[in-house]
Design an enzyme around this catalytic site. Structure first.
Site, PDB file in Angstrom:
ATOM      1  CD  GLU A 188      -2.789   1.537   0.380  1.00 25.41           C
ATOM      2  OE1 GLU A 188      -2.399   1.516  -0.802  1.00 25.41           O
ATOM      3  OE2 GLU A 188      -3.928   1.891   0.726  1.00 25.41           O
ATOM      4  CG  ASP A 189      -0.935   4.684  -1.669  1.00 19.47           C
ATOM      5  OD1 ASP A 189      -1.557   4.280  -0.654  1.00 19.47           O
ATOM      6  OD2 ASP A 189      -1.503   5.218  -2.635  1.00 19.47           O
ATOM      7  CG  ASP A 221      -4.819   9.270   6.490  1.00 14.89           C
ATOM      8  OD1 ASP A 221      -4.224   9.856   7.386  1.00 14.89           O
ATOM      9  OD2 ASP A 221      -5.776   9.782   5.870  1.00 14.89           O
ATOM     10  CG  PHE A 274      -3.537  15.498   1.252  1.00 16.07           C
ATOM     11  CD1 PHE A 274      -4.340  14.450   1.697  1.00 16.07           C
ATOM     12  CD2 PHE A 274      -3.335  15.651  -0.108  1.00 16.07           C
ATOM     13  CE1 PHE A 274      -4.936  13.575   0.797  1.00 16.07           C
ATOM     14  CE2 PHE A 274      -3.934  14.782  -1.014  1.00 16.07           C
ATOM     15  CZ  PHE A 274      -4.737  13.746  -0.556  1.00 16.07           C
ATOM     16  NE  ARG A 285      -4.046   8.314  -9.374  1.00 14.94           N
ATOM     17  CZ  ARG A 285      -4.559   7.897  -8.199  1.00 14.94           C
ATOM     18  NH1 ARG A 285      -3.758   7.466  -7.251  1.00 14.94           N
ATOM     19  NH2 ARG A 285      -5.855   7.908  -7.992  1.00 14.94           N
TER      20      ARG A 285
END
Ligand code: IMP
Ligand code: MG
Length: 175
Positions: A98-99, A102, A151, A164
């Protein structure tokens, strides 16, 4: 793309170095095994591609897509599976890639889903961890970087589908 809104947080060079270290660690742990790497679309596809390229394991890839975000910057606890895996994983050693973790909702939902399918093992590898924001507990087995509650975009991660393609990770500054 308004460059003035971006502040580099992790350079392409630092990403490459850390990803090589993670790949070496996973390669050692999975020596002699044939793991399945499951990337969560779309964000983690860049990380997955660079991670497995550094490995010599006899591995396979699969993809799953989930959504907990709208167009904004807040995730919700409501995780929907938009695209499922293309093959069964029962008896397999699975590593979810997973990137970013959070609040933890996305990874928890996917980890629980894959565990319920009787995989031999399910581990989690995340590039970025924002621990200050966690709402649900998820065990992270491999972690690239711990980052502050900002963010971020780039290296697969988006804001409303943009940014992206940046080769580095940047903080998206509020206008
Ligand atoms: P969680 O369910 O709250 O843990 O959210 C995880 C998902 O939200 C990740 O797969 C990302 O797609 C997205 N996400 C969380 N934080 C960020 C961020 O700072 N930038 C871009 N996407 C993010
Ligand atoms: Mg994501």
């Amino acid at each position: 793309m308004k460059k003035e809104n971006l502040e580099v947080l992790i350079s392409a060079k630092d990403l490459k170095k850390r990803i090589k270290e993670l790949a070496d660690e996973i390669s050692t742990d999975y020596k002699g095994k044939k793991p399945v790497f499951v990337s969560i679309l779309k964000g983690a596809s860049f990380f997955l591609a660079d991670l497995v390229r550094e490995m010599k394991l006899d591995l396979t890839l699969d993809y799953i897509a989930a959504s907990s975000y709208g167009e904004g910057t807040e995730s919700s606890g409501n995780v929907r599976i938009l695209k499922d895996l293309s093959a069964p994983i029962d008896g397999k050693d699975v590593i979810i890639v997973e990137d970013i973790i959070d609040r933890g909702y996305t990874l928890k939902a996917i980890r629980d889903l894959l565990n319920a399918r009787k995989a031999n093992s399910v581990k989690v590898c995340v590039l970025l961890d924002k621990p200050d924001r966690r709402k649900v507990d998820v065990a992270v087995d491999y972690r690239g970087f711990t980052i502050p509650d900002r963010f971020i975009v780039g290296y697969g991660m988006d804001y409303a589908e943009r940014y992206r393609n940046l080769p580095y990770i940047a903080v998206l500054k509020e206008k």
